[in-house]
Design a protein around this motif. Structure first.
Motif, PDB file in Angstrom:
ATOM      1  N   HIS A  63       0.807  -1.217   0.000  1.00 18.23           N
ATOM      2  CA  HIS A  63       0.000   0.000   0.000  1.00 18.23           C
ATOM      3  C   HIS A  63       0.841   1.268   0.000  1.00 18.23           C
ATOM      4  O   HIS A  63       0.303   2.358  -0.052  1.00 18.23           O
ATOM      5  CB  HIS A  63      -0.921   0.014   1.229  1.00 18.23           C
ATOM      6  CG  HIS A  63      -1.826  -1.161   1.285  1.00 18.23           C
ATOM      7  ND1 HIS A  63      -2.870  -1.338   0.409  1.00 18.23           N
ATOM      8  CD2 HIS A  63      -1.831  -2.245   2.090  1.00 18.23           C
ATOM      9  CE1 HIS A  63      -3.489  -2.475   0.681  1.00 18.23           C
ATOM     10  NE2 HIS A  63      -2.871  -3.042   1.696  1.00 18.23           N
ATOM     11  N   ALA A  64       2.158   1.120   0.017  1.00 12.71           N
ATOM     12  CA  ALA A  64       3.040   2.284   0.135  1.00 12.71           C
ATOM     13  C   ALA A  64       3.084   3.124  -1.133  1.00 12.71           C
ATOM     14  O   ALA A  64       3.408   4.297  -1.082  1.00 12.71           O
ATOM     15  CB  ALA A  64       4.450   1.837   0.500  1.00 12.71           C
ATOM     16  N   ASN A  65       2.748   2.535  -2.273  1.00 13.90           N
ATOM     17  CA  ASN A  65       2.836   3.266  -3.542  1.00 13.90           C
ATOM     18  C   ASN A  65       1.490   3.781  -4.028  1.00 13.90           C
ATOM     19  O   ASN A  65       1.337   4.121  -5.187  1.00 13.90           O
ATOM     20  CB  ASN A  65       3.474   2.369  -4.613  1.00 13.90           C
ATOM     21  CG  ASN A  65       4.902   2.024  -4.276  1.00 13.90           C
ATOM     22  OD1 ASN A  65       5.625   2.851  -3.744  1.00 13.90           O
ATOM     23  ND2 ASN A  65       5.302   0.804  -4.561  1.00 13.90           N
ATOM     24  N   ALA A  66       0.517   3.857  -3.134  1.00 17.01           N
ATOM     25  CA  ALA A  66      -0.826   4.284  -3.532  1.00 17.01           C
ATOM     26  C   ALA A  66      -0.937   5.793  -3.680  1.00 17.01           C
ATOM     27  O   ALA A  66      -1.985   6.296  -4.034  1.00 17.01           O
ATOM     28  CB  ALA A  66      -1.850   3.782  -2.520  1.00 17.01           C
ATOM     29  N   GLU A  73       2.644   8.503   5.042  1.00 18.09           N
ATOM     30  CA  GLU A  73       2.131   7.777   6.207  1.00 18.09           C
ATOM     31  C   GLU A  73       3.012   6.557   6.511  1.00 18.09           C
ATOM     32  O   GLU A  73       3.330   6.283   7.672  1.00 18.09           O
ATOM     33  CB  GLU A  73       0.687   7.349   5.972  1.00 18.09           C
ATOM     34  CG  GLU A  73       0.054   6.686   7.169  1.00 18.09           C
ATOM     35  CD  GLU A  73      -1.405   6.309   6.913  1.00 18.09           C
ATOM     36  OE1 GLU A  73      -1.926   5.503   7.701  1.00 18.09           O
ATOM     37  OE2 GLU A  73      -2.003   6.798   5.939  1.00 18.09           O
ATOM     38  N   MET A  74       3.420   5.847   5.458  1.00 12.71           N
ATOM     39  CA  MET A  74       4.289   4.688   5.646  1.00 12.71           C
ATOM     40  C   MET A  74       5.619   5.131   6.252  1.00 12.71           C
ATOM     41  O   MET A  74       6.138   4.497   7.178  1.00 12.71           O
ATOM     42  CB  MET A  74       4.528   3.970   4.311  1.00 12.71           C
ATOM     43  CG  MET A  74       5.459   2.778   4.406  1.00 12.71           C
ATOM     44  SD  MET A  74       4.842   1.426   5.422  1.00 12.71           S
ATOM     45  CE  MET A  74       3.430   0.921   4.472  1.00 12.71           C
ATOM     46  N   ALA A  75       6.188   6.216   5.759  1.00 16.91           N
ATOM     47  CA  ALA A  75       7.455   6.723   6.293  1.00 16.91           C
ATOM     48  C   ALA A  75       7.304   7.083   7.772  1.00 16.91           C
ATOM     49  O   ALA A  75       8.186   6.783   8.584  1.00 16.91           O
ATOM     50  CB  ALA A  75       7.922   7.932   5.489  1.00 16.91           C
ATOM     51  N   GLN A  76       6.199   7.706   8.138  1.00 21.72           N
ATOM     52  CA  GLN A  76       5.959   8.052   9.545  1.00 21.72           C
ATOM     53  C   GLN A  76       5.820   6.795  10.397  1.00 21.72           C
ATOM     54  O   GLN A  76       6.361   6.723  11.511  1.00 21.72           O
ATOM     55  CB  GLN A  76       4.708   8.920   9.676  1.00 21.72           C
ATOM     56  CG  GLN A  76       4.895  10.322   9.136  1.00 21.72           C
ATOM     57  CD  GLN A  76       3.603  11.126   9.156  1.00 21.72           C
ATOM     58  OE1 GLN A  76       2.548  10.642   9.531  1.00 21.72           O
ATOM     59  NE2 GLN A  76       3.711  12.384   8.748  1.00 21.72           N
ATOM     60  N   ASN A  77       5.099   5.785   9.893  1.00 26.56           N
ATOM     61  CA  ASN A  77       4.925   4.534  10.635  1.00 26.56           C
ATOM     62  C   ASN A  77       6.256   3.809  10.832  1.00 26.56           C
ATOM     63  O   ASN A  77       6.519   3.239  11.897  1.00 26.56           O
ATOM     64  CB  ASN A  77       3.924   3.618   9.936  1.00 26.56           C
ATOM     65  CG  ASN A  77       2.508   4.131  10.030  1.00 26.56           C
ATOM     66  OD1 ASN A  77       2.179   4.949  10.884  1.00 26.56           O
ATOM     67  ND2 ASN A  77       1.655   3.671   9.133  1.00 26.56           N
TER      68      ASN A  77
END
Length: 119
Positions: A63-66, A73-77
């Motif tokens: 879901h990181a490339n959506a 959000e992925m980077a923050q997580n």
């Protein structure tokens, strides 16, 4: 989460046990570990341990490339997981199984090198 450190620690025994399972960190997670083996721990006064029933963070890269929001959000997580845990589990990454097996074997060789300052 607790760690298995103490005077009874025997690095050679833990390394053999890890090698015999042939499963590495993924196998530990899949088995529902209750203790982090000492061979994976680097003691530090600044590291806070003691969460008994915490879940290891999972990052689903599918879901990181959506879009930019998903990427941010992925980077923050990932940042939060590294601050709290120091590691995380990655799923849906798209890497070939043979490459993952090479990485696991490389990790085994690395941890088998030993460290006179470990635990």
């Amino acid at each position: 989460m607790v760690t298995s450190m103490g005077p009874e620690h025997d690095r050679a025994i833990e390394l053999r046990a890890s090698d015999e399972t042939k499963s590495g960190v993924k196998g530990l997670v899949d088995a529902g570990i209750a203790q982090v083996p000492c061979i994976f721990v680097r003691p530090s006064d600044s590291v806070a341990c003691g969460e008994d029933h915490a879940d290891i963070p999972v990052m689903d890269l599918g879901h990181a490339n959506a879009g930019p929001t998903s990427h941010d959000e992925m980077a923050q997580n990932i940042g939060k997981a590294l601050e709290k845990w120091g590691f995380f589990r990655v799923i849906d990454h798209g890497f070939r199984e043979s490459l993952l097996e090479e990485v696991i074997e490389g990790s085994r060789r690395f941890f088998a090198l030993g460290d006179k300052n470990a635990c």
